[in-house]
Write a protein that holds these residues in place. Structure first.
Motif, PDB file in Angstrom:
ATOM      1  N   ALA A 100      -3.543  12.066  -2.426  1.00 27.74           N
ATOM      2  CA  ALA A 100      -2.500  11.750  -1.447  1.00 27.74           C
ATOM      3  C   ALA A 100      -1.123  12.163  -1.952  1.00 27.74           C
ATOM      4  O   ALA A 100      -0.326  12.743  -1.202  1.00 27.74           O
ATOM      5  CB  ALA A 100      -2.522  10.258  -1.137  1.00 27.74           C
ATOM      6  N   TYR A 101      -0.829  11.894  -3.225  1.00 25.32           N
ATOM      7  CA  TYR A 101       0.471  12.259  -3.783  1.00 25.32           C
ATOM      8  C   TYR A 101       0.679  13.775  -3.747  1.00 25.32           C
ATOM      9  O   TYR A 101       1.760  14.262  -3.431  1.00 25.32           O
ATOM     10  CB  TYR A 101       0.589  11.768  -5.221  1.00 25.32           C
ATOM     11  CG  TYR A 101       0.845  10.284  -5.365  1.00 25.32           C
ATOM     12  CD1 TYR A 101       1.313   9.509  -4.304  1.00 25.32           C
ATOM     13  CD2 TYR A 101       0.643   9.641  -6.590  1.00 25.32           C
ATOM     14  CE1 TYR A 101       1.544   8.156  -4.447  1.00 25.32           C
ATOM     15  CE2 TYR A 101       0.881   8.290  -6.746  1.00 25.32           C
ATOM     16  CZ  TYR A 101       1.337   7.544  -5.674  1.00 25.32           C
ATOM     17  OH  TYR A 101       1.575   6.211  -5.825  1.00 25.32           O
ATOM     18  N   LEU A 102      -0.362  14.512  -4.103  1.00 30.38           N
ATOM     19  CA  LEU A 102      -0.255  15.971  -4.107  1.00 30.38           C
ATOM     20  C   LEU A 102      -0.043  16.518  -2.688  1.00 30.38           C
ATOM     21  O   LEU A 102       0.754  17.431  -2.472  1.00 30.38           O
ATOM     22  CB  LEU A 102      -1.498  16.588  -4.742  1.00 30.38           C
ATOM     23  CG  LEU A 102      -1.602  16.400  -6.265  1.00 30.38           C
ATOM     24  CD1 LEU A 102      -3.007  16.739  -6.744  1.00 30.38           C
ATOM     25  CD2 LEU A 102      -0.569  17.257  -6.983  1.00 30.38           C
ATOM     26  N   ALA A 103      -0.762  15.945  -1.714  1.00 27.47           N
ATOM     27  CA  ALA A 103      -0.587  16.362  -0.325  1.00 27.47           C
ATOM     28  C   ALA A 103       0.814  16.015   0.168  1.00 27.47           C
ATOM     29  O   ALA A 103       1.432  16.779   0.915  1.00 27.47           O
ATOM     30  CB  ALA A 103      -1.633  15.698   0.553  1.00 27.47           C
ATOM     31  N   LEU A 104       1.311  14.877  -0.275  1.00 34.30           N
ATOM     32  CA  LEU A 104       2.651  14.442   0.093  1.00 34.30           C
ATOM     33  C   LEU A 104       3.691  15.434  -0.412  1.00 34.30           C
ATOM     34  O   LEU A 104       4.563  15.895   0.340  1.00 34.30           O
ATOM     35  CB  LEU A 104       2.903  13.059  -0.507  1.00 34.30           C
ATOM     36  CG  LEU A 104       4.155  12.300  -0.086  1.00 34.30           C
ATOM     37  CD1 LEU A 104       4.159  12.030   1.404  1.00 34.30           C
ATOM     38  CD2 LEU A 104       4.232  10.991  -0.877  1.00 34.30           C
TER      39      LEU A 104
ATOM     40  N   LYS B  68      -5.342  -0.666  -1.098  1.00 38.31           N
ATOM     41  CA  LYS B  68      -4.424  -0.453  -2.221  1.00 38.31           C
ATOM     42  C   LYS B  68      -3.868   0.967  -2.170  1.00 38.31           C
ATOM     43  O   LYS B  68      -2.668   1.191  -2.398  1.00 38.31           O
ATOM     44  CB  LYS B  68      -5.140  -0.684  -3.545  1.00 38.31           C
ATOM     45  CG  LYS B  68      -4.250  -0.489  -4.764  1.00 38.31           C
ATOM     46  CD  LYS B  68      -5.021  -0.702  -6.056  1.00 38.31           C
ATOM     47  CE  LYS B  68      -4.123  -0.448  -7.267  1.00 38.31           C
ATOM     48  NZ  LYS B  68      -4.870  -0.580  -8.550  1.00 38.31           N
ATOM     49  N   LEU B  69      -4.725   1.934  -1.869  1.00 32.49           N
ATOM     50  CA  LEU B  69      -4.278   3.320  -1.753  1.00 32.49           C
ATOM     51  C   LEU B  69      -3.206   3.443  -0.668  1.00 32.49           C
ATOM     52  O   LEU B  69      -2.168   4.085  -0.880  1.00 32.49           O
ATOM     53  CB  LEU B  69      -5.466   4.229  -1.446  1.00 32.49           C
ATOM     54  CG  LEU B  69      -5.240   5.748  -1.466  1.00 32.49           C
ATOM     55  CD1 LEU B  69      -6.565   6.473  -1.683  1.00 32.49           C
ATOM     56  CD2 LEU B  69      -4.601   6.269  -0.179  1.00 32.49           C
ATOM     57  N   ILE B  70      -3.461   2.833   0.484  1.00 31.17           N
ATOM     58  CA  ILE B  70      -2.497   2.901   1.583  1.00 31.17           C
ATOM     59  C   ILE B  70      -1.171   2.260   1.181  1.00 31.17           C
ATOM     60  O   ILE B  70      -0.094   2.819   1.442  1.00 31.17           O
ATOM     61  CB  ILE B  70      -3.080   2.228   2.845  1.00 31.17           C
ATOM     62  CG1 ILE B  70      -4.221   3.082   3.423  1.00 31.17           C
ATOM     63  CG2 ILE B  70      -1.989   2.007   3.899  1.00 31.17           C
ATOM     64  CD1 ILE B  70      -4.986   2.417   4.537  1.00 31.17           C
ATOM     65  N   ARG B  71      -1.240   1.102   0.511  1.00 28.68           N
ATOM     66  CA  ARG B  71      -0.001   0.424   0.085  1.00 28.68           C
ATOM     67  C   ARG B  71       0.800   1.295  -0.875  1.00 28.68           C
ATOM     68  O   ARG B  71       2.020   1.460  -0.729  1.00 28.68           O
ATOM     69  CB  ARG B  71      -0.330  -0.910  -0.581  1.00 28.68           C
ATOM     70  CG  ARG B  71      -0.779  -2.004   0.366  1.00 28.68           C
ATOM     71  CD  ARG B  71      -0.713  -3.366  -0.294  1.00 28.68           C
ATOM     72  NE  ARG B  71      -1.451  -3.433  -1.546  1.00 28.68           N
ATOM     73  CZ  ARG B  71      -2.755  -3.717  -1.636  1.00 28.68           C
ATOM     74  NH1 ARG B  71      -3.459  -3.941  -0.533  1.00 28.68           N
ATOM     75  NH2 ARG B  71      -3.347  -3.790  -2.816  1.00 28.68           N
TER      76      ARG B  71
ATOM     77  N   GLU C 167       4.478   2.990  -0.184  1.00 32.87           N
ATOM     78  CA  GLU C 167       5.604   2.672  -1.072  1.00 32.87           C
ATOM     79  C   GLU C 167       6.261   3.949  -1.585  1.00 32.87           C
ATOM     80  O   GLU C 167       7.501   4.043  -1.655  1.00 32.87           O
ATOM     81  CB  GLU C 167       5.123   1.818  -2.246  1.00 32.87           C
ATOM     82  CG  GLU C 167       4.782   0.386  -1.862  1.00 32.87           C
ATOM     83  CD  GLU C 167       4.104  -0.378  -2.992  1.00 32.87           C
ATOM     84  OE1 GLU C 167       3.940   0.211  -4.096  1.00 32.87           O
ATOM     85  OE2 GLU C 167       3.718  -1.542  -2.782  1.00 32.87           O
ATOM     86  N   ARG C 168       5.445   4.949  -1.924  1.00 38.52           N
ATOM     87  CA  ARG C 168       5.979   6.211  -2.417  1.00 38.52           C
ATOM     88  C   ARG C 168       6.724   6.960  -1.309  1.00 38.52           C
ATOM     89  O   ARG C 168       7.790   7.538  -1.537  1.00 38.52           O
ATOM     90  CB  ARG C 168       4.849   7.071  -2.976  1.00 38.52           C
ATOM     91  CG  ARG C 168       5.263   8.432  -3.506  1.00 38.52           C
ATOM     92  CD  ARG C 168       6.342   8.340  -4.569  1.00 38.52           C
ATOM     93  NE  ARG C 168       5.932   7.484  -5.685  1.00 38.52           N
ATOM     94  CZ  ARG C 168       6.731   7.177  -6.705  1.00 38.52           C
ATOM     95  NH1 ARG C 168       7.975   7.640  -6.729  1.00 38.52           N
ATOM     96  NH2 ARG C 168       6.291   6.396  -7.683  1.00 38.52           N
TER      97      ARG C 168
ATOM     98  N   ASN D 219      -1.381  -3.028   5.798  1.00 36.74           N
ATOM     99  CA  ASN D 219      -1.065  -2.546   4.461  1.00 36.74           C
ATOM    100  C   ASN D 219      -0.140  -1.335   4.449  1.00 36.74           C
ATOM    101  O   ASN D 219       0.113  -0.768   3.383  1.00 36.74           O
ATOM    102  CB  ASN D 219      -2.355  -2.245   3.701  1.00 36.74           C
ATOM    103  CG  ASN D 219      -3.023  -3.494   3.174  1.00 36.74           C
ATOM    104  OD1 ASN D 219      -2.660  -4.000   2.114  1.00 36.74           O
ATOM    105  ND2 ASN D 219      -3.983  -4.024   3.921  1.00 36.74           N
ATOM    106  N   GLY D 220       0.338  -0.934   5.609  1.00 37.28           N
ATOM    107  CA  GLY D 220       1.375   0.077   5.631  1.00 37.28           C
ATOM    108  C   GLY D 220       1.080   1.359   6.374  1.00 37.28           C
ATOM    109  O   GLY D 220       1.968   2.212   6.505  1.00 37.28           O
ATOM    110  N   ALA D 221      -0.143   1.546   6.866  1.00 35.82           N
ATOM    111  CA  ALA D 221      -0.435   2.759   7.634  1.00 35.82           C
ATOM    112  C   ALA D 221       0.384   2.750   8.918  1.00 35.82           C
ATOM    113  O   ALA D 221       0.441   1.743   9.621  1.00 35.82           O
ATOM    114  CB  ALA D 221      -1.919   2.841   7.948  1.00 35.82           C
ATOM    115  N   GLU D 222       1.008   3.863   9.214  1.00 32.29           N
ATOM    116  CA  GLU D 222       1.779   3.968  10.450  1.00 32.29           C
ATOM    117  C   GLU D 222       0.912   4.419  11.612  1.00 32.29           C
ATOM    118  O   GLU D 222       1.241   4.185  12.775  1.00 32.29           O
ATOM    119  CB  GLU D 222       2.931   4.950  10.268  1.00 32.29           C
ATOM    120  CG  GLU D 222       3.971   4.478   9.273  1.00 32.29           C
ATOM    121  CD  GLU D 222       5.034   5.516   9.009  1.00 32.29           C
ATOM    122  OE1 GLU D 222       6.119   5.399   9.617  1.00 32.29           O
ATOM    123  OE2 GLU D 222       4.792   6.437   8.219  1.00 32.29           O
TER     124      GLU D 222
END
Length: 226
Positions: free
Chosen positions: A119-123, A146-149, A153-154, A181-184
């Motif tokens: 996810a971070y790399l895609a971001l 947890k991944l979604i949170r 946050e990032r 948990n934060g998914a839009e």
């Protein structure tokens, strides 16, 4: 919140867009196989006709090498329209393709995300949507929430212009937890979203209200009849 449906079934799409606040349609090769349209591009064009340009349409690539992925993306955009989000699995080749597509200003949905580092790399590669596979992550003994949170946050901390598009659900509870948990955004099969209404208490409440009304004004005399 954004509710997106994961199907290419025209009947389901028409129904869901008519009744629910649906803002888009996603697909992948497995979803397409479930309907098996004879003419893929004309079928997707019909979906666009149903949902309009104001809703998002996400179409997945099938190649495994970046060069062909980019060519497939160009073909999809030429055949359908320039507003399509190109779904790209987050592999090494997929990340290369995402970078190339974003350099051209093409909309990208990063998919098949199982880990936070994917996810971070895609971001950082510039994806507009990132789709973690909620149920599949759980089946692999991971923690999708947890991944979604952590991802949300990032996104907020570093001001990325990206939305989490949670995918792969087995029930409506997972959808609710993804939002909490934060998914839009979420994308789910129509049958998953319809689970919301499979609650006998809803129908009973409506029946009780109607019974009270008709007991006052007479059977068959609704608001339009008095």
């Amino acid at each position: 919140m954004e509710f997106i449906i994961d199907t290419v079934d025209l009947k389901d799409i028409k129904e869901m867009v008519e009744y629910l606040p649906i803002v888009g349609v996603t697909s992948n090769p497995s979803i397409v196989k479930a309907t098996s349209p004879k003419d893929f591009f004309n079928h997707i064009k019909e979906i666009r006709n149903i949902i309009g340009r104001e809703r998002s349409l996400h179409v997945q690539l099938i190649s495994k090498d970046a060069e062909t992925m980019v060519k497939e993306a160009h073909r999809i955009l030429e055949e359908i329209d320039r507003d399509v989000y190109i779904k790209v699995p987050v592999s090494m080749e997929g990340l290369k393709a995402i970078k190339a597509l974003k350099a051209e200003g093409i909309k990208v949905t990063a998919t098949a995300v199982y880990t936070i580092m994917q996810a971070y790399l895609a971001l950082e590669a510039g994806a507009d949507y990132i789709a973690p596979y909620v149920n599949r992550i759980g089946n692999l003994d991971g923690d999708p929430m947890k991944l979604i949170r952590e991802l949300q946050e990032r996104i907020e901390k570093d001001n990325y212009n990206c939305k989490i598009l949670a995918a792969s659900f087995k029930n409506i509870q997972q959808v609710r937890e993804a939002f909490a948990n934060g998914a839009e955004s979420i994308t789910a099969a129509p049958d998953i979203l319809k689970q919301v209404f499979k609650n006998p208490s809803i129908e009973k409440a409506v029946d009780d209200f109607n019974a009270d009304w008709y007991s006052m004004y007479g059977e068959g005399k609704g608001i339009l009849d008095i």
